[in-house]
Design an enzyme around this catalytic site. Structure first.
Site, PDB file in Angstrom:
ATOM      1  N   GLU A  36     130.033 -41.402   2.683  1.00 12.70           N
ATOM      2  CA  GLU A  36     129.976 -42.335   1.555  1.00 12.70           C
ATOM      3  C   GLU A  36     131.162 -42.141   0.608  1.00 12.70           C
ATOM      4  O   GLU A  36     131.745 -43.105   0.115  1.00 12.70           O
ATOM      5  CB  GLU A  36     128.660 -42.161   0.789  1.00 12.70           C
ATOM      6  CG  GLU A  36     127.444 -42.660   1.519  1.00 12.70           C
ATOM      7  CD  GLU A  36     127.482 -44.157   1.778  1.00 12.70           C
ATOM      8  OE1 GLU A  36     127.977 -44.908   0.905  1.00 12.70           O
ATOM      9  OE2 GLU A  36     127.029 -44.572   2.861  1.00 12.70           O
ATOM     10  N   CYS A 183     129.791 -62.212   7.217  1.00 15.50           N
ATOM     11  CA  CYS A 183     130.035 -62.826   5.904  1.00 15.50           C
ATOM     12  C   CYS A 183     131.284 -62.216   5.286  1.00 15.50           C
ATOM     13  O   CYS A 183     131.245 -61.543   4.255  1.00 15.50           O
ATOM     14  CB  CYS A 183     128.814 -62.597   5.011  1.00 15.50           C
ATOM     15  SG  CYS A 183     128.708 -63.723   3.600  1.00 15.50           S
ATOM     16  N   CYS A 190     128.319 -68.392   9.689  1.00  9.52           N
ATOM     17  CA  CYS A 190     126.963 -68.634   9.189  1.00  9.52           C
ATOM     18  C   CYS A 190     125.949 -68.885  10.297  1.00  9.52           C
ATOM     19  O   CYS A 190     124.771 -68.521  10.176  1.00  9.52           O
ATOM     20  CB  CYS A 190     126.976 -69.816   8.221  1.00  9.52           C
ATOM     21  SG  CYS A 190     127.968 -69.510   6.733  1.00  9.52           S
ATOM     22  N   CYS A 193     124.370 -65.690  11.396  1.00 12.15           N
ATOM     23  CA  CYS A 193     123.814 -64.831  10.349  1.00 12.15           C
ATOM     24  C   CYS A 193     122.294 -64.923  10.279  1.00 12.15           C
ATOM     25  O   CYS A 193     121.730 -66.028  10.219  1.00 12.15           O
ATOM     26  CB  CYS A 193     124.412 -65.214   8.996  1.00 12.15           C
ATOM     27  SG  CYS A 193     123.848 -64.168   7.635  1.00 12.15           S
ATOM     28  N   CYS A 199     119.891 -68.664   2.898  1.00 13.08           N
ATOM     29  CA  CYS A 199     121.145 -68.560   2.133  1.00 13.08           C
ATOM     30  C   CYS A 199     121.413 -69.833   1.341  1.00 13.08           C
ATOM     31  O   CYS A 199     121.567 -70.925   1.910  1.00 13.08           O
ATOM     32  CB  CYS A 199     122.306 -68.279   3.087  1.00 13.08           C
ATOM     33  SG  CYS A 199     123.883 -68.064   2.220  1.00 13.08           S
TER      34      CYS A 199
END
Length: 328
Positions: A36, A183, A190, A193, A199
């Site tokens: 991270e 995205c 799209c 997705c 969305c």
């Protein structure tokens, strides 16, 4: 409310998720924490190819990191930039070894761990039911909810609202992967997705959020001086300023070193400005207590700019031999 969407996300992740990422195949909170921190401001490919494995080989546990000295940590971090991340990583290890705390609140109390990183560690190391917000997830959520205004408080609320509390680990990993592969900032797929049915921004995804006003990147001019003492050692010193604290560097100035010999130029891009530097060489007739051999200096922790200076010096050192051996 989002039961069907959550089901689609799990199915999508099973087929398309980045399952081979090493930190996804570990339950070690230290390895997940390290990933991270390294992935802040750095691409996954770069972290995997150059930094993650060498760092873990040198510091395989949080305990081994805690017992190291700062110079060792900075040297292993060299090239990643934003060295305060490495210093905070080291401090966290010293404060929490042999293992990181498990709650978001305890994690956030450690140096350099903000809300985003604390949530990521808790979600991925301990499977805590909390949302995450990295850059890809932010973009995805702005578009799903058609949010024009940039507002992280609102975004956190939306993230909590959409979270799959039955499978938070898979859900959060999937969100990052969807943001990075489907995205994208300038391209959206799209039709592929799993969020497409809910969305709100899919007709005009580029409108969410509003565009940041791009600013012209300023160029900073600096001059660096390499001084060689009578023992052919390079004079250097350890930085004390917070930004590059603990790194070895050459003297620098906004003015040219007119009495020294100009040997070349380097360029380096930072996040908020570009650096154009002129490098000079001089010979001094005395010994210097802060002088090091080229080999020693290469092995000390230094910034990317200093690394470029050393590469320039080393590549042309034959041309400077007479200056090094015959003081003027």
């Amino acid at each position: 409310m989002y039961k069907e969407t959550h089901k689609k996300i799990q199915e999508w992740y099973h087929i398309n998720g980045r399952h081979t990422l090493p930190w996804r195949n570990s339950s070690d909170s230290y390895k997940i924490y390290l990933s991270e921190i390294m992935l802040q401001q750095t691409q996954v490919k770069t972290v995997l190819e150059r930094f993650y494995f060498p760092f873990l080989e040198r510091f395989p546990t949080l305990n081994s990191l805690a017992q190291a000295n700062e110079a060792e940590v900075l040297k292993m971090w060299q090239g990643l930039g934003y060295y305060q991340r490495a210093r905070n990583l080291h401090k966290c290890a010293q404060l929490s070894a042999p293992t990181l705390p498990k709650t978001v609140q305890e994690l956030q109390a450690l140096p350099g761990i903000g809300k985003t990183t604390a949530h990521a560690i808790a979600a991925f190391a301990y499977h805590t039911k909390v949302p995450i917000l990295d850059a890809n997830v932010k973009r995805l959520l702005y578009r799903i909810f058609a949010l024009v205004k940039r507002d992280e408080k609102v975004l956190w609320k939306k993230a909590e609202q959409l979270l799959d509390t039955n499978a938070p680990y898979i859900y959060n990993q999937a969100l990052m992967d969807i943001g990075s592969s489907i995205c994208k900032p300038k391209q959206t797929l799209c039709e592929e997705c799993p969020f497409t049915t809910i969305c709100l921004g899919k007709k005009n995804p580029q409108n969410y959020p509003d565009k940041k006003v791009s600013k012209k990147v300023p160029i900073k001019q600096l001059h660096y001086l390499i001084s060689i003492d009578k023992h052919n050692k390079l004079i250097t010193s350890k930085r004390e300023q917070r930004l590059l604290e603990g790194l070895w560097s050459f003297p620098q100035s906004t003015q040219a070193f007119e009495k020294a010999t100009e040997i070349g130029h380097i360029k380096h891009a930072y996040t908020h400005f570009k650096l154009e530097a002129t490098i000079y060489l001089e010979n001094v007739t005395t010994a210097h207590k802060k002088a090091e051999t080229l080999t020693t200096l290469i092995n000390l922790p230094h910034s990317k700019v200093e690394e470029k200076i050393l590469i320039l010096f080393k590549s042309q050192s034959d041309q400077f031999q007479s200056l090094m051996e015959h003081p003027q």
